[in-house]
Design a protein around this motif. Structure first.
Motif, short mmCIF file in Angstrom:
data_model
loop_
_atom_site.label_atom_id
_atom_site.label_comp_id
_atom_site.label_asym_id
_atom_site.label_seq_id
_atom_site.Cartn_x
_atom_site.Cartn_y
_atom_site.Cartn_z
N ASP A 141 0.87 -1.16 0.00
CA ASP A 141 0.00 0.00 0.00
C ASP A 141 0.92 1.22 0.00
N ASN A 160 2.40 -7.61 -3.49
CA ASN A 160 1.66 -6.70 -4.35
C ASN A 160 0.38 -7.32 -4.88
N LYS A 180 -2.61 -3.03 -7.65
CA LYS A 180 -2.09 -1.94 -6.80
C LYS A 180 -0.95 -1.21 -7.48
#
Length: 128
Positions: free
Chosen positions: A39, A76, A80
């Motif tokens: 993130d 991941n 994203k």
């Protein structure tokens, strides 16, 4: 792993600012931090910490700290993407460690940019 460390994986926005204050903390909690899902917040937070240490000329466990960010990048989700500013921070770390004397550190720095879209200036730097 205690409850706080479990929370770091689930809600890094609450855990990191309250428990990770330095590159030493990144090293101490590296096994837990490596499990955080990708993130913007955790990558940005940890990259800022490493960049600050680099700018101040501080000594720290470079390879272990870079491995934490590399592991988060590997976690991941396929959809994203990182913000452009974070990619620039990763590129800064790449530039600082791609010519490091330790080959494992070089390889780790190289992996920071894997699957990232670079801006024109970064691409020009790579070409030169």
């Amino acid at each position: 792993m205690n409850l706080d460390q479990t929370q770091s994986i689930i809600v890094p926005e609450k855990y990191l600012p309250n428990h990770i204050f330095s590159t030493k903390d990144i090293y101490v909690y590296r096994q837990t931090l490596k499990q955080i899902l990708l993130d913007n917040f955790p990558v940005n937070y940890l990259a800022d910490m490493l960049i600050t240490a680099v700018d101040k000329g501080e000594r720290f466990r470079t390879l272990d700290c870079l491995k934490v960010i590399k592991a988060i990048l590997r976690n991941n989700p396929l959809d994203k993407n990182l913000d452009d500013q974070i990619i620039l921070k990763l590129f800064f770390l790449f530039k600082n460690y791609i010519f490091h004397k330790n080959e494992e550190t070089q390889a780790c720095a190289n992996n920071l940019l894997r699957f990232q879209c670079l801006d024109d200036e970064s691409i020009k730097w790579l070409i030169s």
